[in-house]
Each structure stands twice: as C-alpha cells, then as structure tokens.
Design an enzyme around this catalytic site. Structure first.
Site, PDB file in Angstrom:
ATOM      1  N   ARG A   7      -7.341   7.670  -4.943  1.00 41.66           N
ATOM      2  CA  ARG A   7      -5.880   7.805  -4.969  1.00 41.66           C
ATOM      3  C   ARG A   7      -5.370   8.077  -6.381  1.00 41.66           C
ATOM      4  O   ARG A   7      -5.777   7.443  -7.331  1.00 41.66           O
ATOM      5  CB  ARG A   7      -5.207   6.541  -4.446  1.00 41.66           C
ATOM      6  CG  ARG A   7      -3.684   6.643  -4.589  1.00 41.66           C
ATOM      7  CD  ARG A   7      -2.934   5.685  -3.766  1.00 41.66           C
ATOM      8  NE  ARG A   7      -3.283   4.311  -4.064  1.00 41.66           N
ATOM      9  CZ  ARG A   7      -2.775   3.287  -3.398  1.00 41.66           C
ATOM     10  NH1 ARG A   7      -1.939   3.494  -2.403  1.00 41.66           N
ATOM     11  NH2 ARG A   7      -3.117   2.062  -3.712  1.00 41.66           N
ATOM     12  N   ARG A   9      -3.287   3.866 -10.008  1.00 39.82           N
ATOM     13  CA  ARG A   9      -2.516   2.618 -10.050  1.00 39.82           C
ATOM     14  C   ARG A   9      -3.347   1.505 -10.684  1.00 39.82           C
ATOM     15  O   ARG A   9      -4.549   1.429 -10.451  1.00 39.82           O
ATOM     16  CB  ARG A   9      -2.130   2.234  -8.612  1.00 39.82           C
ATOM     17  CG  ARG A   9      -0.664   2.390  -8.340  1.00 39.82           C
ATOM     18  CD  ARG A   9      -0.319   2.287  -6.901  1.00 39.82           C
ATOM     19  NE  ARG A   9      -0.647   1.009  -6.285  1.00 39.82           N
ATOM     20  CZ  ARG A   9      -0.336   0.693  -5.039  1.00 39.82           C
ATOM     21  NH1 ARG A   9       0.329   1.562  -4.298  1.00 39.82           N
ATOM     22  NH2 ARG A   9      -0.664  -0.459  -4.528  1.00 39.82           N
ATOM     23  N   ARG A  31      -7.279  -7.650  -2.983  1.00 44.84           N
ATOM     24  CA  ARG A  31      -6.127  -7.286  -2.130  1.00 44.84           C
ATOM     25  C   ARG A  31      -6.534  -7.293  -0.651  1.00 44.84           C
ATOM     26  O   ARG A  31      -5.755  -7.690   0.213  1.00 44.84           O
ATOM     27  CB  ARG A  31      -5.593  -5.902  -2.529  1.00 44.84           C
ATOM     28  CG  ARG A  31      -4.799  -5.952  -3.826  1.00 44.84           C
ATOM     29  CD  ARG A  31      -4.645  -4.590  -4.453  1.00 44.84           C
ATOM     30  NE  ARG A  31      -3.883  -3.669  -3.646  1.00 44.84           N
ATOM     31  CZ  ARG A  31      -3.935  -2.343  -3.789  1.00 44.84           C
ATOM     32  NH1 ARG A  31      -4.715  -1.798  -4.701  1.00 44.84           N
ATOM     33  NH2 ARG A  31      -3.200  -1.576  -3.009  1.00 44.84           N
ATOM     34  N   LYS A  71       0.041   3.501   4.799  1.00 47.05           N
ATOM     35  CA  LYS A  71       1.421   3.114   5.143  1.00 47.05           C
ATOM     36  C   LYS A  71       2.428   3.988   4.398  1.00 47.05           C
ATOM     37  O   LYS A  71       3.352   4.531   4.993  1.00 47.05           O
ATOM     38  CB  LYS A  71       1.689   1.641   4.779  1.00 47.05           C
ATOM     39  CG  LYS A  71       0.756   0.645   5.431  1.00 47.05           C
ATOM     40  CD  LYS A  71       1.099  -0.783   5.050  1.00 47.05           C
ATOM     41  CE  LYS A  71       0.899  -1.092   3.578  1.00 47.05           C
ATOM     42  NZ  LYS A  71      -0.490  -1.017   3.103  1.00 47.05           N
ATOM     43  N   ARG A 127       4.938  -9.266   4.645  1.00 41.58           N
ATOM     44  CA  ARG A 127       3.522  -9.382   4.329  1.00 41.58           C
ATOM     45  C   ARG A 127       3.009 -10.784   4.557  1.00 41.58           C
ATOM     46  O   ARG A 127       1.830 -11.052   4.345  1.00 41.58           O
ATOM     47  CB  ARG A 127       3.364  -9.063   2.855  1.00 41.58           C
ATOM     48  CG  ARG A 127       2.599  -7.814   2.587  1.00 41.58           C
ATOM     49  CD  ARG A 127       2.423  -7.783   1.088  1.00 41.58           C
ATOM     50  NE  ARG A 127       1.408  -6.860   0.745  1.00 41.58           N
ATOM     51  CZ  ARG A 127       1.647  -5.591   0.474  1.00 41.58           C
ATOM     52  NH1 ARG A 127       2.852  -5.096   0.533  1.00 41.58           N
ATOM     53  NH2 ARG A 127       0.646  -4.811   0.147  1.00 41.58           N
TER      54      ARG A 127
HETATM   55  P1  AP5 Z   1      -1.410   5.199   0.911  1.00 44.10           P
HETATM   56  O1  AP5 Z   1      -0.492   5.900   1.838  1.00 44.10           O
HETATM   57  O2  AP5 Z   1      -1.068   5.161  -0.545  1.00 44.10           O
HETATM   58  O3  AP5 Z   1      -1.732   3.724   1.481  1.00 44.10           O
HETATM   59  P2  AP5 Z   1      -0.846   2.428   1.540  1.00 44.10           P
HETATM   60  O4  AP5 Z   1      -1.126   1.777   2.843  1.00 44.10           O
HETATM   61  O5  AP5 Z   1       0.578   2.708   1.181  1.00 44.10           O
HETATM   62  O6  AP5 Z   1      -1.582   1.601   0.380  1.00 44.10           O
HETATM   63  P3  AP5 Z   1      -1.000   0.693  -0.761  1.00 44.10           P
HETATM   64  O7  AP5 Z   1      -2.134   0.476  -1.736  1.00 44.10           O
HETATM   65  O8  AP5 Z   1       0.273   1.237  -1.299  1.00 44.10           O
HETATM   66  O9  AP5 Z   1      -0.764  -0.604   0.009  1.00 44.10           O
HETATM   67  P4  AP5 Z   1      -0.545  -1.984  -0.527  1.00 44.10           P
HETATM   68  O10 AP5 Z   1      -0.030  -2.640   0.668  1.00 44.10           O
HETATM   69  O11 AP5 Z   1      -1.717  -2.634  -1.143  1.00 44.10           O
HETATM   70  O12 AP5 Z   1       0.401  -1.749  -1.798  1.00 44.10           O
HETATM   71  P5  AP5 Z   1       1.964  -1.973  -2.044  1.00 44.10           P
HETATM   72  O13 AP5 Z   1       2.429  -0.957  -2.980  1.00 44.10           O
HETATM   73  O14 AP5 Z   1       2.663  -2.174  -0.756  1.00 44.10           O
HETATM   74  O15 AP5 Z   1      -2.876   5.842   1.080  1.00 44.10           O
HETATM   75  C1  AP5 Z   1      -3.953   5.407   0.280  1.00 44.10           C
HETATM   76  C2  AP5 Z   1      -4.804   6.606  -0.143  1.00 44.10           C
HETATM   77  O16 AP5 Z   1      -5.435   7.165   0.988  1.00 44.10           O
HETATM   78  C3  AP5 Z   1      -3.997   7.752  -0.780  1.00 44.10           C
HETATM   79  O17 AP5 Z   1      -4.758   8.345  -1.784  1.00 44.10           O
HETATM   80  C4  AP5 Z   1      -3.763   8.729   0.387  1.00 44.10           C
HETATM   81  O18 AP5 Z   1      -3.644  10.044  -0.071  1.00 44.10           O
HETATM   82  C5  AP5 Z   1      -5.026   8.505   1.219  1.00 44.10           C
HETATM   83  N1  AP5 Z   1      -4.792   8.637   2.667  1.00 44.10           N
HETATM   84  C6  AP5 Z   1      -3.714   8.216   3.377  1.00 44.10           C
HETATM   85  N2  AP5 Z   1      -3.855   8.498   4.703  1.00 44.10           N
HETATM   86  C7  AP5 Z   1      -5.080   9.107   4.811  1.00 44.10           C
HETATM   87  C8  AP5 Z   1      -5.820   9.630   5.930  1.00 44.10           C
HETATM   88  N3  AP5 Z   1      -5.315   9.583   7.179  1.00 44.10           N
HETATM   89  N4  AP5 Z   1      -7.030  10.176   5.671  1.00 44.10           N
HETATM   90  C9  AP5 Z   1      -7.536  10.220   4.403  1.00 44.10           C
HETATM   91  N5  AP5 Z   1      -6.892   9.740   3.317  1.00 44.10           N
HETATM   92  C10 AP5 Z   1      -5.682   9.189   3.526  1.00 44.10           C
HETATM   93  O19 AP5 Z   1       1.912  -3.392  -2.783  1.00 44.10           O
HETATM   94  C11 AP5 Z   1       1.324  -3.530  -4.058  1.00 44.10           C
HETATM   95  C12 AP5 Z   1       1.425  -4.978  -4.514  1.00 44.10           C
HETATM   96  O20 AP5 Z   1       2.812  -5.364  -4.609  1.00 44.10           O
HETATM   97  C13 AP5 Z   1       0.808  -6.019  -3.568  1.00 44.10           C
HETATM   98  O21 AP5 Z   1      -0.565  -6.186  -3.798  1.00 44.10           O
HETATM   99  C14 AP5 Z   1       1.640  -7.260  -3.916  1.00 44.10           C
HETATM  100  O22 AP5 Z   1       1.177  -7.856  -5.106  1.00 44.10           O
HETATM  101  C15 AP5 Z   1       3.030  -6.684  -4.181  1.00 44.10           C
HETATM  102  N6  AP5 Z   1       3.886  -6.690  -2.976  1.00 44.10           N
HETATM  103  C16 AP5 Z   1       4.436  -5.610  -2.351  1.00 44.10           C
HETATM  104  N7  AP5 Z   1       5.163  -5.989  -1.285  1.00 44.10           N
HETATM  105  C17 AP5 Z   1       5.084  -7.343  -1.214  1.00 44.10           C
HETATM  106  C18 AP5 Z   1       5.602  -8.320  -0.323  1.00 44.10           C
HETATM  107  N8  AP5 Z   1       6.347  -7.981   0.743  1.00 44.10           N
HETATM  108  N9  AP5 Z   1       5.306  -9.626  -0.562  1.00 44.10           N
HETATM  109  C19 AP5 Z   1       4.544  -9.988  -1.615  1.00 44.10           C
HETATM  110  N10 AP5 Z   1       4.009  -9.115  -2.494  1.00 44.10           N
HETATM  111  C20 AP5 Z   1       4.276  -7.794  -2.305  1.00 44.10           C
HETATM  112 MG    MG Z   2       1.804   2.189  -0.445  1.00 41.00          MG
END
Ligand code: AP5
Ligand code: MG
Length: 213
Positions: A127, A160, A171, A13, A88
C-alpha cells in the site's frame, strides 16, 4: 442510507467506501483519516492519537466517540453517510446505536469485507498513499502509472507509518480481539452483510452494489 464498513485492517474498507460515497452521493467518514489529518496538522488530538496508532493499538473510546458524533451531526450527513473504521469496539457501536435511536433511526447496512489474515499482510506491504490528495495505490494490485508518483496530482507516494510488518501484526491481533465481535453485534441487529474481500476491487464493489441496490 447509513452504512458501516467492517473488516480487518487492509481489508479494503477505505477503497470501497470511496467508490460507494461517489456512487451514492453520501459522505465517506474515516476515523483513521481524521486522526491522520490531525497528526499532519500537529493538533493536540493528533499528538494523543499518534502514540496509540504507531503501536497498532486503538485510540481510546473517549477520544473517538465525541469526534464521530460531532461529524455525523453535520448538515452534509442528513441524507446518510458511510462510516469506515468506526465503530471498532462494542462500546463505540452501542453509542452509535443509542445516538441514532434518539431520532428513531438505525444503521441500514453493516458491510463486512471478509479477507483472511494472510492476504492482509501482502496488501499492507504494497500500500502507498498520496500525502497531498489522499489517493491510495498498491504496488502489486493497483500500481501508479509512474513509479512512486500519484497519478492524480503528481506528489510522491508514501507508506503509512503503521504499515510496518510488526505494527500490522499488532493491528490484526487488536482487530480479532476488539473489533471482530461487531460482526455478531450487527448480525443480531439484522443488518450484517458479508462480501468476499479477496475478489478484485471491482468484484467487491459489484457485490456491495448488489446489496445496497
Ligand atoms: P484499504 O482500502 O486501504 O484497506 P482498509 O480496510 O481501509 O485498511 P486500513 O489499514 O485503512 O484499515 P485500518 O482499519 O487498520 O486503518 P484506519 O485508518 O481505519 O486497502 C488496503 C490495501 O489493499 C491498499 O493498498 C489497496 O489498494 C489494496 N486493496 C484494496 N482492495 C483490494 C482488492 N480487492 N484486491 C487487492 N488489493 C486491494 O485506522 C488506523 C488507526 O487509527 C487504527 O489502528 C487505530 O489506532 C486508529 N483508529 C481509527 N478509527 C478508530 C476507532 N474507531 N477507534 C479507535 N481507534 C481508531
Ligand atoms: Mg482505510
């Protein structure tokens, strides 16, 4: 244009939102990045959020919704935005739908980046992020030129806190329980588009571009 990125943790994402934001000139808003910035700065919100994030759980809606509504109310969002990691939960989605409806507005596209769980575990292991400029790498799929060093600013890359295998498993479980139902929610609104997130990063971006036009 108002876009939501849906998908499991590690689906890509953030990777895609960054390029869409650049290409279409709209701000990229990641609630996860906002929480991580608060943790880094030692704010009260950061302290509260960290306890949930470290366990792989969602931060409660009370702490998340106001923050997001405040952010999308800023002037740089007038021409649209791309949300990454929000909504979410169904209650979060309902708040957003209602807030937009007040001005006769709605989400234009909910893009579901579809990646099976077994790919996710592999991606999270590799990552690495730059704590200084926010650039993201993957040791296997998108490695930095010099070992553990950011190509853009030279800082040392870090993993991270929530990318430990046991936290990733939690997660994923939380995603399937609380976030996956949003796919049906946005399908019902007629704005859901699914892309194959197992393609290369460029391949996924091309598929998204075909949708956004
Ligand atoms: P990346 O692009 O980093 O993936 P992502 O979908 O952004 O993954 P996140 O871990 O950031 O998602 P998340 O939803 O768990 O975390 P968030 O920060 O939102 O890609 C991942 C890896 O794969 C990278 O190394 C990249 O290089 C590689 N990659 C990407 N595309 C690729 C491809 N096509 N092929 C190969 N490799 C590829 O949330 C973190 C925490 O915050 C949550 O757990 C929660 O506790 C809290 N939080 C955030 N938002 C909310 C909300 N709205 N409500 C409640 N809690 C929340
Ligand atoms: Mg992300």
């Amino acid at each position: 244009m108002k876009i939501i990125m849906l998908g499991a943790p590690g689906a890509g994402k953030g990777t895609q939102a960054k390029v869409i934001s650049e290409k279409y000139g709209i701000p990229h808003i990641s609630t996860g990045d906002i929480f991580r910035a608060n943790i880094k700065n030692g704010t009260e919100l950061g302290k509260k959020a960290k306890a949930f994030m470290d366990e792989g759980k969602l931060v409660p809606d009370e702490l998340t919704v106001e923050l997001l509504l405040d952010r999308v109310g800023k002037s740089d969002c007038e021409g649209g935005y791309i949300l990454d990691g929000f909504p979410r939960t169904i209650p979060q989605a309902e708040v957003l739908t209602e807030a937009l409806a007040k001005t006769g507005d709605k989400v234009d596209f909910a893009i579901n980046v579809d990646v099976p769980d077994e790919h996710i575990v592999r991606r999270m292991k590799g990552r690495r992020n730059c704590p200084a400029c926010g650039a993201s790498y993957n040791l296997e799929f998108n490695p930095p030129k010099a070992e553990n060093t950011c190509d853009k600013c030279g800082a040392e890359l870090v993993m991270r806190d929530d990318d430990k295998p046991e936290t990733v498993a939690k997660r994923l479980e939380v995603y399937h329980e609380q976030t996956q139902p949003l796919i049906a929610y946005y399908e019902q609104q007629g704005v859901l588009r699914t892309v194959d997130g197992t393609l290369s990063m460029d391949g996924v971006f091309r598929a998204i571009q075909d949708i956004l036009g």
